[in-house]
Enzyme design. Sequence first.
Site, PDB file in Angstrom:
ATOM      1  CB  CYS A  90      -1.069  -0.020   1.141  1.00  0.00           C
ATOM      2  SG  CYS A  90      -0.187   0.456   2.734  1.00  0.00           S
ATOM      3  CB  CYS A 116       4.340  -0.610   1.905  1.00  0.00           C
ATOM      4  SG  CYS A 116       3.181  -1.613   2.637  1.00  0.00           S
ATOM      5  CB  CYS A 135       3.432  21.763  -3.207  1.00  0.00           C
ATOM      6  SG  CYS A 135       2.987  22.440  -4.720  1.00  0.00           S
TER       7      CYS A 135
HETATM    8 ZN    ZN Z   1       1.060  -1.012   3.581  1.00  0.00          ZN
END
Ligand code: ZN
Length: 266
Positions: free
Chosen positions: A174, A177, A190
């Site tokens: 995901c 991770c 930004c």
């Molecule tokens: Zn994950």
Amino acid sequence: MLSDQAFVRYQRQIALPEIGESGQRDLNNAHVLIIGCGGLGSAASLYLASAGVGKLVIVDDDKVEASNLQRQIIYRQNQIGQLKTTAASDQLLAVNPDTRIRTLDKRMDKPQLELEVMLADVVLDCSDNMPTRQMVNQVCFEQNTPLITAAAIGWQGQFSVFDYRDGESKANACYRCLFPFNELKQASKCSDSGVLGPVVGTLGNYQAIAAIQLLATGQFIVATEMLHLFNGLTLEWKTLAISQDSHCSVCGTSEQDANYLCEKPL
Ligand SMILES: [Zn+2]
């Protein structure tokens, strides 16, 4: 069955074998949640409305400022001071009056976000801050909703697709991770750094392409769970695989601080 009017409007993409009339009907019935309407959301939402996506939900709590116009191409000079959601909605309807647009001009807490994600076929993370990105990722993962995320700073951009649907395509990694933290270093934000308009637009366009692939064909054709890195100086892309972190607080098996994100609104 598409109307004659719709057939004429969308004929150049209906002619693509991957889309056809069936894919166009699926686009017309699709519901996309776009979190953030800055440079990424500008490009993505314009292309999705143009492509005939039936329903767009646009979330942003900012107003249009002069300094946005260099890269947030959905806005016009005479919209400075308006809510971004209102200004974006007006522009999207000017492009395609058949698009149904709902706007949310506030930061959502987790229960509100869960409801919006539940209603959506796919979520585009076009936000500009890490707490929002992490919460959007967590909710998409929990609800098995595909997530298309992108970011840009300076001349650099990054883009990833996570297919969190059940079954064989269920993601093995995901967003968390990849970025297991909640804040970026100040220089990476930004609002504080330079960024080139077309670089942000390129990444927003990639998000629109991935969304159209999913909605029109039922699956992503682009590789998922990969980090696609764009260099706006050399105009080259690099692609890296994202490995699952077994200790990830969202998708890992460890229970550590799994719900810490719930307390903060976006
Ligand atoms: Zn994950």
